[in-house]
Design an enzyme around this catalytic site. Structure first.
Site, PDB file in Angstrom:
ATOM      1  N   LEU A 509       0.837  -1.201   0.000  1.00  0.00           N
ATOM      2  CA  LEU A 509       0.000   0.000   0.000  1.00  0.00           C
ATOM      3  C   LEU A 509       0.869   1.247   0.000  1.00  0.00           C
ATOM      4  O   LEU A 509       1.672   1.447   0.905  1.00  0.00           O
ATOM      5  CB  LEU A 509      -0.911   0.008   1.235  1.00  0.00           C
ATOM      6  CG  LEU A 509      -1.857  -1.183   1.382  1.00  0.00           C
ATOM      7  CD1 LEU A 509      -2.303  -1.331   2.823  1.00  0.00           C
ATOM      8  CD2 LEU A 509      -3.064  -1.017   0.484  1.00  0.00           C
ATOM      9  N   ASP A 510       0.729   2.070  -1.028  1.00  0.00           N
ATOM     10  CA  ASP A 510       1.383   3.374  -1.003  1.00  0.00           C
ATOM     11  C   ASP A 510       0.697   4.219   0.062  1.00  0.00           C
ATOM     12  O   ASP A 510      -0.526   4.202   0.182  1.00  0.00           O
ATOM     13  CB  ASP A 510       1.265   4.049  -2.369  1.00  0.00           C
ATOM     14  CG  ASP A 510       1.866   5.443  -2.363  1.00  0.00           C
ATOM     15  OD1 ASP A 510       3.077   5.559  -2.143  1.00  0.00           O
ATOM     16  OD2 ASP A 510       1.100   6.410  -2.565  1.00  0.00           O
TER      17      ASP A 510
END
Length: 817
Positions: A509-510
């Protein structure tokens, strides 16, 4: 053989037309590997190949080898092939002169692109090699800067893949238009009229010839190389059903002369199966058209990157005059002006001025970067406050944006194509069915000597095995699943994506824009020296509201209270100061970083320094506030976490997935966010560049992880395409969404586990469809071979399997209700 024996390898990017399934990929790679030192990576989805070629092998040899395998190949980007050791294209080598593969030019290829190695190990090898000027490799596209517009391939607007999609669409609609009346008059007695069989034969003829031509052409190409694919079975089944029916109609011209509309018809009175031949073609064309639509997006991620760069630059000549020129005319060493709000034209270094640069479109991070003389600038980022004078250091294909464009292209090319499940099964199924049909014909001839019965039994085997249900298995499930996904705000690009979700075990997940909102907000105020929180925040906001800096605007928005300010001053990269009235006097308020306070005569004692250190431990951006020469407190700002993030992370864990937080922000900020949403500290990867994000994904993949990447920024596009599954948030950039396999329109993090669940459910439906499609045929084939099943019953069984597949797919409409 060790490729180093042949010296340094160069990279040759090809566009290949004529591939229809995984067996085509295998054939091309096998042919190319017979040339010593050649390492091919053929991509079916992109209809391209990245070939590592030794210096002693010419481009023309590679092209000729592909042609002899039965396919057409050209150098990506329109480059000219070398004929020997880097020489330009000359006469075609003898090996290609005799190739008569003109009909193997399939209907299109993917957009021209640069390609990279097909695996992590290949990537490591490629980094250790360089392409010599004489290598003859295809020229790279320049995504930004000099020549960005000139080098953009005009074919990106109308690519061969798009032309192929248009061709398939036309063939499908023509086939559907002719097939519907054939089906009606063949299957509904009330719609029949005298001699309807001849009309059905006439209407079905363009369907089984012109509309089905892609299948016949692929079958012919494969036959020349003693190979079969699903196209072979489609072509044989369509041709057998039509020719068998036509043979019976010619043998008995009056077969349908006495049909009585509205009366029950004796189904055994004729053996015409024109509707089977027509519908098989129509359904299969529908499937190919849907696949082509997904492929047509292959060049859009790179195109989105191309559009990011500035179009013009204001160059300052030696005499001080300013002139506006296209970015393509910039050269290294040129001096240009960047005013507030303008994009930086190309990679450069600051010569004069100070400002804050918004690099979020490239870095994805919300905190602006302070720059001054000597600091580096990246092309396509935005100057927010001060006027800058910069000197160009890199232009054209040497810029950071161009490098990102190449990274996206390389990631797309190296992403392993997902072999179609039906094609894998058909590699065994098709030859077995053909052998059984031939064996049935021979056995019946030997045992009974009756040619008619032998032919009927053999054709029954082919008809019952004809993959009508296979043609419906993927499209119907995809249409239902993606339609339901669209209702839920989830866009799935292709059936390949569904197979990727099956084995994903890690979700990267950015942080910014994915787990967080991507905008700075005041997260806390620490008062010191008898000041209150409200006083510290109000004084800071009063001064900061006059500044254009994003941090200043976040502080100003944190409180509605305002003081009047006089003698306001701003120092880009440092902070602000002003005087706030207090009765008959005015208080001097200084807001900014520690260095800015020091310039204004404010020094911190040991207790205040310790308090500042504690304030920074939470990972926030800390702004100091001083009043009348003494520290009054700190204002902390953080990127706010999305409310649904903890729930989404918990749901990912329930699905058996490992969440990993990836960010370009510092480690303290990353750990703080991870702790808030429920991600383990060891699963936090911080301080990474855009290229570093790709490396982080590759590192996880090297550990045996199957990685899904979730992001929203341009900087995430390379990692999205390199991951096994790319998921883009709908609030993100076009480049991220075009590079992703799944786009979550709602931009809610809880939609990520929902998208994975929908993908898995749709894939399970496709697999069950394929199983039953094969099961019906497989069970009925022995019955047909024994002569107990005539072609009409075989066609009915095939139709029933199709109905079953459709009904099974429609169950997806109830997902998540």
């Amino acid at each position: 053989m060790d490729p180093q024996v042949h010296g340094p390898l160069r990279e040759l990017d090809l566009e290949i037309t004529g591939m229809t399934c995984a067996s085509c990929v295998g054939r091309i790679e096998r042919k190319l590997r017979k040339i010593d030192g050649v390492q091919p990576a053929v991509n079916l989805a992109l209809e391209s190949a990245a070939v590592q070629v030794p210096a002693d092998v010419s481009d023309q040899q590679i092209l000729d080898t592909v042609k002899r395998a039965g396919y057409q190949a050209t150098i990506a980007g329109g480059g000219q092939p070398t004929t020997s050791h880097g020489e330009g294209a000359g006469a075609t080598s003898p090996g290609s002169a005799g190739s008569d593969d003109s009909d193997s030019d399939a209907a299109g290829s993917g957009a021209a692109r640069t390609s990279g190695p097909s695996s992590d190990s290949d990537a490591a090898d490629a980094r250790g090699t360089t392409s010599s000027p004489s290598s003859g490799a295809a020229p790279r596209q320049a995504p930004a800067g000099r020549g960005a517009n000139e080098h953009r391939d005009p074919a990106l607007e109308t690519t061969p893949a798009q032309r192929r999609m248009a061709d398939l669409r036309k063939r499908f609609w023509v086939a559907a238009a002719f097939s519907v009346p054939v089906f009606v008059m063949s299957m509904i007695p009330g719609a029949q009229f005298p001699h309807w069989g001849w009309v059905a034969a006439l209407l079905a003829l363009p369907v089984v010839t012109w509309a089905a031509w892609p299948f016949h052409r692929a079958t012919a190409v494969n036959a020349r190389h003693l190979s079969t694919t699903m196209d072979t079975l489609v072509s044989l089944g369509v041709a057998a059903a039509y020719l068998f029916s036509l043979w019976h109609l010619v043998a008995d011209p009056g077969m349908t002369a006495h049909a009585h509309p509205g009366m029950p018809m004796d189904m055994s009175s004729h053996q015409l199966y024109f509707e089977s031949a027509a519908l098989v073609t129509t359904f299969l064309l529908l499937g190919r058209w849907l696949e082509a639509r997904a492929k047509s997006r292959s060049g859009e991620a790179l195109k989105a990157l191309l559009d990011l760069g500035a179009q013009q630059a204001t160059v300052v000549d030696q005499d001080g005059t300013e002139r506006t020129v296209p970015v393509s005319e910039l050269a290294v060493g040129d001096t240009f002006v960047v005013r507030p709000g303008e994009k930086i034209a190309t990679d450069a270094v600051v010569v004069e001025g100070e400002s804050a640069v918004d690099a979020s479109m490239l870095t994805g991070e919300s905190v602006p970067v302070e720059v001054g003389p000597g600091d580096e600038l990246t092309g396509a980022t935005v100057n927010t406050t001060g006027r800058l004078l910069a000197r160009a250091t890199h232009v054209g294909s040497d810029t950071v944006l161009a490098s990102m464009g190449r990274t996206v292209a390389r990631a797309q090319a190296t992403k392993a194509p997902v072999a179609r499940l039906a094609d894998r099964i058909s590699s065994v199924f098709v030859p077995v069915v053909m052998g059984l049909a031939l064996l049935t014909l021979v056995v019946w001839l030997v045992v009974t000597g009756d040619l008619n019965r032998a032919f009927v039994a053999a054709v029954s085997v082919l008809v019952i095995a004809c993959p009508c249900a296979l043609g419906l298995a993927t499209p119907t499930a995809m249409l239902t699943g993606t339609g339901r996904g669209a209702q839920l705000g989830i866009l799935i690009t292709s059936a390949e994506v569904l197979e990727d979700t099956r084995s994903v075990d890690t979700v990267v997940l950015d942080k910014t824009g994915t787990v967080t909102h991507g905008s700075m907000a005041v997260s806390g105020v620490t008062p010191l020296n008898s000041w209150s929180k409200d006083q510290v925040l109000d004084l800071a906001a009063a001064v900061e509201r006059y500044s254009e800096h994003p941090i200043a605007q976040a502080i100003a928005a944190a409180t509605p209270h305002r003081y009047d300010v006089s003698r306001f001053e701003s120092a880009p990269g440092g902070g602000v100061r002003g005087y706030v009235p207090d009765g008959m006097n005015a208080r001097a308020v200084v807001v900014g970083r520690e260095s800015w306070l020091a310039k204004n005569g404010v020094t911190l004692d040991s207790e205040e320094t310790e308090a500042l250190s504690r304030a920074r431990q939470n990972g926030a951006t800390t702004i100091l506030v001083a009043v009348d020469g003494r520290l009054a407190g700190f204002v902390d700002l953080q990127d706010t976490i999305k409310e649904e993030a903890p729930e989404a992370i918990a749901e990912l864990r329930r699905l058996g997935l490992r969440p990993v937080l990836l960010t370009g922000d510092n480690a303290a900020v990353a750990r703080s966010v991870a702790a808030a949403v429920g991600i383990e500290p060891e699963d936090v990867i911080a301080d990474v560049t855009p290229d570093g994000k790709v490396e982080a994904v590759e590192k996880l993949q090297a550990q045996g992880r199957v990685v899904a990447m979730v992001g929203d920024g341009v900087n995430d596009a390379p990692a999205l395409t390199r991951a096994d599954l790319g998921i883009a948030m709908g609030s993100g950039t076009d480049a991220a969404m075009q590079a992703a396999d799944i786009t979550v329109v709602r931009s809610e993090l809880t939609a990520i586990p929902l998208a994975i669940r929908l993908s898995r459910r749709t894939l399970a439906t496709i697999k069950s469809n394929l199983f039953w499609a094969f099961a019906y045929n497989t069970v009925a084939i022995p019955v047909a071979a024994l002569g107990l099943l005539n072609p009409m019953v075989a066609g009915a069984a095939m139709a029933f399997s199709s109905v079953f597949v459709v009904l099974n797919s429609l169950r997806l409409r109830g997902f998540a209700r």
